[in-house]
Design a protein around this motif. Structure first.
Motif, PDB file in Angstrom:
ATOM      1  N   UNK A  48      58.001  71.347  25.220  1.00 42.56           N
ATOM      2  CA  UNK A  48      59.391  71.429  25.614  1.00 42.56           C
ATOM      3  C   UNK A  48      59.800  70.052  26.122  1.00 42.56           C
ATOM      4  N   UNK A  49      60.814  69.472  25.537  1.00 43.33           N
ATOM      5  CA  UNK A  49      61.363  68.189  25.986  1.00 43.33           C
ATOM      6  C   UNK A  49      62.717  68.492  26.619  1.00 43.33           C
ATOM      7  N   UNK A  50      62.730  68.587  27.947  1.00 39.82           N
ATOM      8  CA  UNK A  50      63.911  69.036  28.685  1.00 39.82           C
ATOM      9  C   UNK A  50      64.736  67.828  29.109  1.00 39.82           C
ATOM     10  N   UNK A  51      66.000  67.830  28.697  1.00 38.22           N
ATOM     11  CA  UNK A  51      66.844  66.660  28.932  1.00 38.22           C
ATOM     12  C   UNK A  51      66.477  65.579  27.942  1.00 38.22           C
ATOM     13  N   UNK A  52      66.493  65.927  26.668  1.00 40.07           N
ATOM     14  CA  UNK A  52      65.920  65.084  25.613  1.00 40.07           C
ATOM     15  C   UNK A  52      66.714  63.812  25.327  1.00 40.07           C
ATOM     16  N   UNK A  53      67.972  63.744  25.763  1.00 36.23           N
ATOM     17  CA  UNK A  53      68.752  62.512  25.590  1.00 36.23           C
ATOM     18  C   UNK A  53      68.873  62.105  24.131  1.00 36.23           C
ATOM     19  N   UNK A  57      61.451  60.942  22.696  1.00 40.99           N
ATOM     20  CA  UNK A  57      60.190  61.643  22.983  1.00 40.99           C
ATOM     21  C   UNK A  57      59.982  62.752  21.967  1.00 40.99           C
ATOM     22  N   UNK A  58      61.039  63.510  21.677  1.00 40.27           N
ATOM     23  CA  UNK A  58      60.928  64.611  20.711  1.00 40.27           C
ATOM     24  C   UNK A  58      60.494  64.110  19.346  1.00 40.27           C
ATOM     25  N   UNK A  59      61.090  63.023  18.885  1.00 40.69           N
ATOM     26  CA  UNK A  59      60.740  62.464  17.572  1.00 40.69           C
ATOM     27  C   UNK A  59      59.286  62.021  17.553  1.00 40.69           C
ATOM     28  N   UNK A  60      58.898  61.227  18.546  1.00 36.24           N
ATOM     29  CA  UNK A  60      57.517  60.705  18.560  1.00 36.24           C
ATOM     30  C   UNK A  60      56.508  61.842  18.683  1.00 36.24           C
ATOM     31  N   UNK A  61      56.796  62.828  19.547  1.00 31.13           N
ATOM     32  CA  UNK A  61      55.886  63.960  19.702  1.00 31.13           C
ATOM     33  C   UNK A  61      55.828  64.786  18.427  1.00 31.13           C
ATOM     34  N   UNK A  62      56.975  64.968  17.774  1.00 35.94           N
ATOM     35  CA  UNK A  62      56.992  65.705  16.524  1.00 35.94           C
ATOM     36  C   UNK A  62      56.122  65.055  15.455  1.00 35.94           C
ATOM     37  N   UNK A  69      54.959  72.179  17.471  1.00 37.15           N
ATOM     38  CA  UNK A  69      56.386  72.469  17.511  1.00 37.15           C
ATOM     39  C   UNK A  69      56.973  71.837  18.763  1.00 37.15           C
ATOM     40  N   UNK A  70      58.091  71.159  18.607  1.00 39.47           N
ATOM     41  CA  UNK A  70      58.776  70.518  19.730  1.00 39.47           C
ATOM     42  C   UNK A  70      60.139  71.169  19.885  1.00 39.47           C
ATOM     43  N   UNK A  71      60.449  71.579  21.104  1.00 39.74           N
ATOM     44  CA  UNK A  71      61.776  72.104  21.405  1.00 39.74           C
ATOM     45  C   UNK A  71      62.474  71.080  22.289  1.00 39.74           C
ATOM     46  N   UNK A  72      63.520  70.467  21.744  1.00 40.88           N
ATOM     47  CA  UNK A  72      64.311  69.474  22.472  1.00 40.88           C
ATOM     48  C   UNK A  72      65.519  70.178  23.073  1.00 40.88           C
ATOM     49  N   UNK A  73      65.659  70.100  24.380  1.00 45.34           N
ATOM     50  CA  UNK A  73      66.719  70.813  25.087  1.00 45.34           C
ATOM     51  C   UNK A  73      67.724  69.798  25.624  1.00 45.34           C
ATOM     52  N   UNK A  74      68.971  69.991  25.247  1.00 47.43           N
ATOM     53  CA  UNK A  74      70.034  69.065  25.666  1.00 47.43           C
ATOM     54  C   UNK A  74      71.312  69.858  25.871  1.00 47.43           C
ATOM     55  N   UNK A  75      72.036  69.547  26.924  1.00 46.88           N
ATOM     56  CA  UNK A  75      73.213  70.344  27.299  1.00 46.88           C
ATOM     57  C   UNK A  75      74.459  70.022  26.487  1.00 46.88           C
ATOM     58  N   UNK A  76      74.583  68.808  25.990  1.00 46.88           N
ATOM     59  CA  UNK A  76      75.809  68.342  25.352  1.00 46.88           C
ATOM     60  C   UNK A  76      75.717  68.466  23.826  1.00 46.88           C
ATOM     61  N   UNK A  77      76.741  69.013  23.211  1.00 44.31           N
ATOM     62  CA  UNK A  77      76.746  69.248  21.756  1.00 44.31           C
ATOM     63  C   UNK A  77      76.618  67.953  20.961  1.00 44.31           C
ATOM     64  N   UNK A  78      77.358  66.911  21.366  1.00 42.63           N
ATOM     65  CA  UNK A  78      77.295  65.633  20.647  1.00 42.63           C
ATOM     66  C   UNK A  78      75.923  64.995  20.757  1.00 42.63           C
ATOM     67  N   UNK A  98      67.812  72.637  20.923  1.00 39.60           N
ATOM     68  CA  UNK A  98      68.499  73.736  21.588  1.00 39.60           C
ATOM     69  C   UNK A  98      69.584  73.157  22.491  1.00 39.60           C
ATOM     70  N   UNK A  99      70.806  73.644  22.306  1.00 39.76           N
ATOM     71  CA  UNK A  99      71.894  73.260  23.206  1.00 39.76           C
ATOM     72  C   UNK A  99      71.915  74.247  24.355  1.00 39.76           C
ATOM     73  N   UNK A 100      71.647  73.743  25.555  1.00 41.82           N
ATOM     74  CA  UNK A 100      71.622  74.633  26.707  1.00 41.82           C
ATOM     75  C   UNK A 100      71.397  73.864  27.983  1.00 41.82           C
ATOM     76  N   UNK A 101      71.622  74.552  29.091  1.00 43.48           N
ATOM     77  CA  UNK A 101      71.475  73.943  30.410  1.00 43.48           C
ATOM     78  C   UNK A 101      70.227  74.509  31.063  1.00 43.48           C
ATOM     79  N   UNK A 102      69.288  73.627  31.382  1.00 44.42           N
ATOM     80  CA  UNK A 102      68.079  74.048  32.088  1.00 44.42           C
ATOM     81  C   UNK A 102      68.411  74.156  33.582  1.00 44.42           C
ATOM     82  N   UNK A 103      67.804  75.127  34.280  1.00 39.81           N
ATOM     83  CA  UNK A 103      66.710  75.985  33.835  1.00 39.81           C
ATOM     84  C   UNK A 103      67.134  77.277  33.122  1.00 39.81           C
ATOM     85  N   UNK A 104      68.428  77.592  33.107  1.00 35.24           N
ATOM     86  CA  UNK A 104      68.853  78.905  32.588  1.00 35.24           C
ATOM     87  C   UNK A 104      68.408  79.149  31.154  1.00 35.24           C
TER      88      UNK A 104
END
Length: 199
Positions: A48-53, A57-62, A69-78, A98-104
């Motif tokens: 889980x890459x939380x706040x992936x910006x 990190x997600x690309x390199x880990x992938x 499997x890498x799950x990149x979590x980012x709150x902003x659609x753009x 995944x578009x979402x706000x952690x921790x929810x």
């Protein structure tokens, strides 16, 4: 998994190869290398890459976890769209954005992680507490703190959660840059990297 844009088995993609958006943070290559080493990824890891910006990190880990499997979590659609474009650029097909706000949003991701990377930001204590519910025994968490307040939140959470084998590194990087006819060393902002395990 080798990409036509980055055909090496070693991590460390140069920063300028990633697409960026103004104002969106990117983990610089030197810090990224340290984070990846502390994550101790395996070929089949779920991260889980939380706040992936920007998604570095997600690309390199992938690319490193070819069967994982890498799950990149980012709150902003753009910003989430930016991560997808960077994944496409490097052929990181095993990254799910995944578009979402952690921790929810962490409660319903479907895949429990063996590794978690937390890229700083707000609600660090709440994020770490939720992550701990999903992390299995021997799972690892790595968190970035760019401020004294962030360092305190992560340190306090690690103590409350009884994180084991804790390591803390303060990293300051200087890069050689050309300024006019001179070459000077320019400092990046210092950052703390905290890591540990659930036993």
């Amino acid at each position: 998994m080798l990409s036509s844009s980055w055909s090496y088995v070693t991590p460390g993609i140069p920063d300028e190869m990633f697409e960026r958006l103004p104002g969106i943070p990117m983990t610089p290559r030197e810090i990224r290398l340290l984070l990846l080493s502390y994550l101790r990824l395996e070929a089949t890891s779920v991260l889980w890459d939380i706040g992936a910006g920007t998604g570095t990190i997600s690309v390199e880990a992938g690319l490193l976890c070819s069967q994982g499997h890498v799950i990149a979590i980012e709150r902003d659609e753009d910003v989430a769209s930016l991560i997808r474009r960077n994944c496409d650029r490097f052929g990181a097909t095993n990254v799910e954005v995944i578009e979402g706000i952690a921790p929810d949003c962490l409660k319903n991701l479907g895949r429990s992680p063996q590794r978690v990377c937390i890229g700083g930001g707000r609600s660090l204590k709440a994020i770490l507490t939720e992550v701990w519910q999903h992390l299995p025994s021997t799972g690892r968490v790595v968190a970035i703190a760019a401020s004294l307040e962030g360092l305190y939140q992560v340190s306090e959470s690690f103590a409350e959660l009884q994180v084991r084998n804790v390591e803390v590194v303060q990293l300051a990087v200087n890069r050689l840059e050309k300024r006019g006819i001179s070459q000077v060393f320019t400092a990046t902002d210092p950052i703390f990297v905290l890591s540990g395990e659930k036993l």
